[in-house]
Design a protein around this motif. Structure first.
Motif, mmCIF file in Angstrom:
data_model
loop_
_atom_site.group_PDB
_atom_site.id
_atom_site.type_symbol
_atom_site.label_atom_id
_atom_site.label_comp_id
_atom_site.label_asym_id
_atom_site.label_seq_id
_atom_site.Cartn_x
_atom_site.Cartn_y
_atom_site.Cartn_z
ATOM 1 N N ASN A 136 0.843 -1.196 0.000
ATOM 2 C CA ASN A 136 0.000 0.000 0.000
ATOM 3 C C ASN A 136 0.876 1.244 0.000
ATOM 4 O OD1 ASN A 136 -2.696 -0.943 0.095
ATOM 5 N ND2 ASN A 136 -2.347 -1.613 2.198
ATOM 6 N N ASP A 137 1.272 1.696 -1.126
ATOM 7 C CA ASP A 137 2.070 2.905 -1.203
ATOM 8 C C ASP A 137 1.665 3.636 -2.475
ATOM 9 O OD1 ASP A 137 3.971 4.856 -1.432
ATOM 10 O OD2 ASP A 137 5.617 3.598 -0.720
ATOM 11 N N ASP A 138 1.116 4.829 -2.318
ATOM 12 C CA ASP A 138 0.608 5.504 -3.514
ATOM 13 C C ASP A 138 1.722 6.029 -4.412
ATOM 14 O OD1 ASP A 138 1.286 7.454 -1.768
ATOM 15 O OD2 ASP A 138 -0.629 8.513 -1.793
ATOM 16 N N LYS A 139 2.982 5.815 -4.005
ATOM 17 C CA LYS A 139 4.080 6.224 -4.882
ATOM 18 C C LYS A 139 4.510 5.088 -5.806
ATOM 19 C CE LYS A 139 5.665 10.039 -2.190
ATOM 20 N NZ LYS A 139 6.671 10.759 -1.492
ATOM 21 N N LEU A 140 3.983 3.901 -5.578
ATOM 22 C CA LEU A 140 4.350 2.762 -6.427
ATOM 23 C C LEU A 140 3.441 2.710 -7.656
ATOM 24 C CD1 LEU A 140 4.862 -0.133 -3.869
ATOM 25 C CD2 LEU A 140 6.597 1.054 -5.163
ATOM 26 N N SER A 141 4.057 2.430 -8.792
ATOM 27 C CA SER A 141 3.246 2.304 -10.007
ATOM 28 C C SER A 141 2.625 0.904 -10.038
ATOM 29 C CB SER A 141 4.129 2.515 -11.235
ATOM 30 O OG SER A 141 5.006 1.425 -11.369
ATOM 31 N N GLN A 146 5.162 -1.761 -10.715
ATOM 32 C CA GLN A 146 6.041 -2.086 -9.586
ATOM 33 C C GLN A 146 5.312 -2.954 -8.564
ATOM 34 O OE1 GLN A 146 7.047 1.900 -8.666
ATOM 35 N NE2 GLN A 146 8.756 1.941 -10.104
#
Lengths: 545, 311
Positions: free
Chosen positions: B36-41, B44
């Motif tokens: 859960n990381d909104d910086k990951l595409s 990824q």
């Protein structure tokens, strides 16, 4: 005989108690001279190349040193690098390392340690969640293909020209590279040491960590409640501080942490949230600006009404950010009227990129009458008398969402805001996919010192939102052209144009810039938080009383 | 007897597997993923899912998990402590939880037995008030409230005891969490002991002992204490499991590196392997305790032993 036995037992028990108590007092004495810090959660990793959360960033910043680092004024200054130079096309950055830089075991830090670190970060086997730093924040040559496993790791555009010269090749110019390289993910990695302990085992215990920074971890295990680090005599800036070590305790109960600060157990404690009121007015309380913002994402695709610019702008202007910050959130939030927050990004003359905050008041400043006027215009254009909009938010933000709902429904006739609280996991999913909401209360923390850290969120197809504007995309592309980068003042002018477009279109509703409130005991010197919420440790010291 | 035990053991093993399967399925319905990381595409995230085998169908992953479990491999953490083996995480944290749970249980049981016996034996008004107040507080006040009270009074105000656990000084730093946890045990055991002791005291053989002119202390130790403690022992197992699984808030408050905090972190981060590993441990512990109690009943009660052998 029986009496003797009893006496012996009593003496033994007394000896055990005394030794336990003397052990405790030794620990207490040691703690007095060291810096004692409470943090809210365990670091997810101590492996610098895997760091993607604040707590891991804070911990690794204590034992890593990067090519560039932040000084106490949040300016990027050389760390392990002596200097750097750009090629004419701004696509190759060459870093010259300082003489005599060493690992905590006394071995030299070389350019190859950086090559190894960068390749480890890009390697799909590592599966680092921080890989976006080299595939999106800056694009290192072949990083995208390498990270997907479509090209061998050896193809990554990094090389060691000699022991002291490290070179990075980029696909797109990146004027903020030094700022990005302050992240612990770009710290060097000792190849021999990692191969010896096994790359997957690196930083999984105190004895599998080699330090290039101010301290050496000597008490650590994964998800430990306590971490201890001692001074690294080989640290390049070791002479700047006499601090013998740091104790870090993970305290998830903020009230307990606060009471411990009051009784002298801790020297540094974060006091965000409900305990802020207890600390308000304390001389030890300091607010450190972070490069984090809260804003409302607008999805024009799921809600036809939000496709109207006047409706969007009315919603932005009806929000009284100051009263929300002062009366609802109460701590750590300042009203924000642009997408790039204040205090971090600078113009070429050193002034704040954000300015005095008045630049976009016309589009986002609180004005109920103007908001109602815009709202009416919007309704007329759409040909309706009422608008229903769903406001989605992480359930922890319910007070804020309810206040926004009240302000909008009171001032805008026919406005019906439907509140939609979701779990943090659902929120993160929506935030990253840009799907499933009309309005979403979102947050973003920058990774590097450039306004594009925020503006890039609104590029077409960024995956983070649903805004698409060719003119905006063109301006951001232009901002990275070599000619523009090399003309003083020109790049920021273009970035301002891009932000002007975003704000005049009311493509986003900025809400707040976020601060980190910290209690720092009197006598602690040189403590600052970097804009990315890591600890700046170069001159960190403590006066023992 | 052997057949009875074998049946119980087989049922216990089956129960653990059913729990694991249910947990496996339930975790699939939890929103979000371990990444859960909104910086990951999305690419990824997909790569990370592949690395940890999360792109495989649930049933394959379940059987793979069970097969690895037999080899002592419970997988690695995905997010809360990236790549750390679950066995390592549990092995480091379980002893701390166990130690604090056991000490609380011993102190609470001892205090409860003493309280129960004293109030049964000395039925004065003062004793009754002491007994009622202590058991009422122990049962009605949740242990975390008691912990907050102790922390405020003894730690913050009086500065007598440390408010946080320290691995380098576990003795003094455990006093407050142990006190908070053992209070509830004391109240439950105290009530139970008093009721049992009253029963025993009214029994014919105690009356006979009194008529024979035996000393009060002899009657207390040899007759009342021994006979009223037998049922109490059966409660201790359940209380221990309750302490190990229920000390979560206490662990958080005193910053104790135990398995309770590990479980909450894992659930909030969707770290499936950690949740499964801990569920396995918790259900294993509970079922083992139940099994041991069944075996003890079996020895204590001949009707259980004979059950099913003759019909």
């Amino acid at each position: 005989m029986m009496k003797n036995k009893n006496t012996l037992c009593t003496l033994l028990a007394a000896a055990v108690m005394l030794s336990a108590l003397s052990g405790c007092s030794a620990i207490r004495e040691k703690k007095k001279s060291e810096l004692n810090i409470a943090i809210g959660a365990s670091p997810a990793t101590m492996d610098p190349q895997l760091v993607s959360d604040t707590y891991s960033g804070r911990m690794t910043s204590l034992f890593t040193c990067t090519l560039y680092m932040y000084d106490e004024n949040n300016a990027t200054v050389p760390g392990l690098a002596e200097s750097m130079e750009w090629s004419e096309d701004n696509l190759t950055a060459t870093y010259h390392l300082k003489e005599g830089i060493k690992w905590s075991d006394g071995s030299p830090i070389t350019a190859d340690d950086f090559v190894y670190a960068f390749k480890h970060l890009a390697d799909p086997q590592t599966a680092s969640s921080a890989v976006y730093l080299i595939t999106s924040c800056c694009i290192i040559q072949n990083a995208v293909e390498v990270s997907k496993g479509e090209a061998p790791v050896s193809e990554l555009g990094v090389s060691a020209v000699d022991h002291q010269t490290f070179q990075v090749k980029l696909e797109v110019p990146c004027p903020y590279l030094n700022s990005l390289f302050t992240m612990p993910d770009f710290a060097p990695r000792n190849r021999a040491f990692c191969e010896n302990v096994g790359s997957d085992n690196y930083a999984t215990s105190a004895d599998t960590i080699l330090s290039s920074g101010a301290f050496i971890p000597d008490l650590y295990e994964p998800l430990a409640a306590q971490i201890h680090m001692k001074k690294n005599p080989y640290y390049i800036f070791a002479d700047d501080s006499d601090l013998p070590g740091v104790n870090i305790q993970i305290v998830s109960d903020s009230q307990q942490a606060m009471m411990c600060f009051e009784t002298g157990v801790f020297d540094i404690v974060s006091v965000n949230g409900s305990v802020y009121e207890l600390a308000e007015g304390d001389a030890c309380l300091h607010d450190y600006p972070t490069v984090s913002t809260d804003f409302i994402k607008i999805n024009c695709k799921t809600n036809q009404y939000l496709g109207n610019k006047n409706i969007r702008m009315a919603l932005s202007k009806v929000i009284d950010r100051k009263s929300l910050a002062d009366d609802v959130l109460r701590t750590g939030y300042d009203p924000l009227y642009a997408m790039s927050p204040p205090g971090y990004f600078t113009e070429d003359d050193g002034t704040d990129f954000y300015g005095d905050g008045s630049r976009y008041l016309e589009y986002a400043g609180f004005d109920e009458n103007k908001a109602a006027e815009l709202w009416k215009q919007g309704l007329d254009e759409i040909g309706t008398s009422s608008v229903n909009v769903k406001l989605t938010y992480y359930s922890g933000n319910s007070a804020l969402a309810e206040a926004i709902e009240a302000q909008a429904e009171k001032a805008l006739p026919g406005c019906d805001i439907e509140l939609d609280p979701v779990t943090q996991k659902e929120y993160l999913k929506m935030s990253s996919s840009g799907d499933g909401f009309d309005l979403l209360i979102a947050g973003w923390a920058a990774d590097y010192g450039d306004p594009t850290s925020f503006l890039n969120l609104f590029l077409s197809g960024s995956g983070k939102n649903i805004y698409s504007n060719d003119e905006f995309d063109g301006l951001l592309d232009k901002a990275n052209e070599s000619e523009i980068i090399n003309t003083p003042g020109e790049r920021n002018k273009i970035l301002h144009q891009a932000e002007d477009l975003l704000m005049s279109e009311a493509a986003v509703i900025p809400l707040f810039s976020v601060e980190d409130s910290v209690l720092v005991r009197e006598g602690v010197t040189g403590f600052t938080e970097t804009p990315t919420s890591a600890y700046s440790v170069k001159k960190l010291d403590k006066e023992v009383r | 007897m052997g057949k009875y035990l074998l049946k119980k053991i087989l049922i216990s093993i089956m129960t653990i597997f059913v729990i694991l399967l249910i947990m496996f399925l339930l975790l699939q319905f939890m929103p979000g993923s371990p990444f859960n990381d909104d910086k990951l595409s999305p690419e990824q995230i997909e790569m990370m899912r592949q690395k940890y085998g999360l792109d495989q169908p649930v049933i394959i992953r379940f059987f793979r998990y069970v097969a690895n479990m037999f080899k002592g491999d419970l997988g690695v953490s995905y997010s809360i402590s990236a790549n750390t083996p679950i066995t390592t995480l549990i092995a480091r944290r379980f002893p701390v939880t166990m130690e604090i749970g056991l000490v609380s249980l011993c102190i609470g049981t001892f205090a409860g037995v003493v309280l129960g016996l004293l109030s049964a034996f000395f039925r004065s008004r003062v004793m009754n008030v002491i007994y009622s107040v202590l058991t009422l507080i122990g049962i009605a006040v949740p242990s975390y409230l008691l912990a907050m009270f102790l922390s405020y009074c003894l730690g913050f105000r009086a500065n007598l005891l440390p408010m946080l656990y320290d691995v380098r000084d576990p003795f003094t730093t455990s006093i407050m969490p142990v006190a908070a946890l053992s209070f509830m045990v004391m109240a439950i055991i105290g009530q139970f002991t008093k009721a049992e002791a009253m029963d025993v005291m009214n029994s014919d053989y105690v009356l006979l002992a009194r008529c024979q002119g035996l000393k009060n202390s002899t009657i207390m130790v040899k007759y009342i204490l021994r006979n009223s403690l037998i049922p109490v022992i059966t409660m201790v197992g359940n209380l221990l499991v309750g302490l190990l699984t229920g000390s979560l808030v206490i662990e958080q408050m005193f910053s104790i590196p135990g398995i309770g905090t590990l479980l909450t972190q894992a659930i909030s981060s969707n770290d499936y392997n950690v949740v499964l590993g801990l569920c396995f441990l918790y259900s294993g512990m509970y079922i083992t305790v139940r099994l041991v109690l069944d075996i003890l009943y079996c020895f204590a009660d001949p009707r259980v032993r004979l059950g099913g052998t003759k019909s």
